[in-house]
Design a protein around this motif. Structure first.
Motif, short mmCIF file in Angstrom:
data_model
loop_
_atom_site.label_atom_id
_atom_site.label_comp_id
_atom_site.label_asym_id
_atom_site.label_seq_id
_atom_site.Cartn_x
_atom_site.Cartn_y
_atom_site.Cartn_z
N THR A 128 3.38 -5.19 -7.32
CA THR A 128 2.58 -6.29 -6.78
C THR A 128 3.35 -7.00 -5.67
O THR A 128 4.57 -6.82 -5.53
CB THR A 128 2.23 -7.32 -7.88
N ARG A 166 12.32 1.93 -13.19
CA ARG A 166 11.35 2.71 -13.95
C ARG A 166 11.99 3.87 -14.71
O ARG A 166 11.68 4.10 -15.88
CB ARG A 166 10.29 3.26 -12.99
N ARG A 216 2.50 1.67 -3.53
CA ARG A 216 1.57 1.96 -4.63
C ARG A 216 1.22 3.44 -4.76
O ARG A 216 0.65 3.85 -5.77
CB ARG A 216 0.29 1.13 -4.45
N GLU A 217 1.56 4.23 -3.76
CA GLU A 217 1.36 5.67 -3.89
C GLU A 217 2.23 6.23 -5.02
O GLU A 217 1.83 7.14 -5.72
CB GLU A 217 1.70 6.38 -2.57
N GLU A 218 3.41 5.68 -5.18
CA GLU A 218 4.31 6.12 -6.25
C GLU A 218 4.41 5.11 -7.38
O GLU A 218 4.63 5.48 -8.54
CB GLU A 218 5.72 6.38 -5.70
N PHE A 219 4.22 3.83 -7.06
CA PHE A 219 4.37 2.77 -8.06
C PHE A 219 3.08 1.94 -8.12
O PHE A 219 3.00 0.86 -7.53
CB PHE A 219 5.56 1.86 -7.69
N PRO A 220 2.06 2.44 -8.78
CA PRO A 220 0.76 1.76 -8.78
C PRO A 220 0.78 0.37 -9.39
O PRO A 220 -0.11 -0.43 -9.14
CB PRO A 220 -0.14 2.71 -9.59
N GLU A 221 1.82 0.06 -10.19
CA GLU A 221 1.87 -1.24 -10.85
C GLU A 221 2.54 -2.31 -10.00
O GLU A 221 2.54 -3.49 -10.39
CB GLU A 221 2.62 -1.12 -12.19
N PRO A 239 0.68 -0.60 -17.75
CA PRO A 239 0.69 0.58 -16.91
C PRO A 239 1.52 1.69 -17.53
O PRO A 239 2.39 1.43 -18.34
CB PRO A 239 1.34 0.07 -15.62
N ASN A 275 0.82 -1.21 0.00
CA ASN A 275 0.00 0.00 0.00
C ASN A 275 0.85 1.26 0.00
O ASN A 275 0.52 2.26 -0.66
CB ASN A 275 -0.93 0.00 1.21
#
Length: 245
Positions: free
Chosen positions: A38, A79, A31-36, A245, A28
């Motif tokens: 897992t 990235r 995912r604020e910076e890296f939504p992809e 993404p 969580n």
């Protein structure tokens, strides 16, 4: 910037009081910076030795704020710079030793395309062969093979433009999936055709005597290059029937 909470959705009060986080909490946060990202990705990076979370007696992973920050560095270097994991690990180790790390700043994302960033030093415009090998985490044999297939080409004075680092890193990453350099010849041929089309459009502007018109040719080239790359990416996504993404 990653925000690391003081506690996590851990198993037991001791874990929460220690400031350690469960893998779900880490997911969580990231995912604020890296939504992809897992859970599988986090576990893979752990298996590659990029992070070493603690384990509870029952086997649950527990991540410290430092682990989360390190994960952020790893994901950011993948990235933004397309660096292979071997090179990322070396950079992280150097950072932990307090050494200054200079990255080949080439891969800032904008609408799905890689945009070169200008920095001081050899990566700003040109890079030597030894620097290219180190930045991409490859050896002489691999580079020679890629040059034979035309994927990477040295300039007239034997050095490389900075974009060669991005190409080398991407070829290396594709190799992890069994995609060999010979398979990439079609991509290279397609890229050459696209470049030829762009050059055909802007060639009259380049030949103009007016300096402002020649400057316009440079700007138009960059604009058309960006559009062709976005179109290429969209066509690949359409052909595969997936949304990336």
């Amino acid at each position: 910037m990653l925000q690391t909470p003081s506690g996590g959705a851990g198993h037991g009060t001791a874990a929460a009081d220690s400031g350690l986080m469960s893998i779900g909490t880490v997911l969580n946060v990231l995912r604020e910076e890296f939504p992809e990202v897992t859970i599988s990705k986090i576990r893979f990076l752990e298996s590659e030795g990029l992070i070493e979370p603690q384990r509870t007696p029952s086997g649950y992973r527990k991540f410290s704020a430092g682990d989360v920050e390190r994960l952020g560095h790893v994901l950011r270097m993948q990235r933004d710079h397309y660096l292979p994991l071997k090179v990322i690990r070396e950079h992280l180790d150097a950072m932990e030793r307090g050494e200054e790390v200079r990255l080949p700043a080439l891969g800032r994302q904008r609408d799905g395309e890689a945009v070169p960033e200008q920095t001081d030093g050899p990566t700003a415009a040109r890079i030597g062969r030894a620097e290219l090998l180190a930045a991409a985490g490859i050896d002489e044999r691999q580079l020679a093979e890629w040059e034979a297939y035309g994927l990477i080409t040295a300039l007239a004075d034997g050095v490389y433009d900075a974009e060669a680092v991005t190409v080398a890193a991407l070829v290396a990453e594709l190799g992890r999936f069994g995609i060999e350099p010979r398979h990439l010849r079609l991509m290279k041929a397609a890229a050459d055709r696209e470049a030829g089309l762009v050059d055909q459009v802007v060639a009259p502007l380049r030949r103009h005597r007016n300096p402002q018109t020649r400057a316009l040719a440079e700007a138009r080239t960059k604009e058309l290059a960006g559009l062709t790359m976005r179109l290429h990416a969209a066509l690949v996504r359409t052909a595969l029937g997936v949304r990336l993404p």
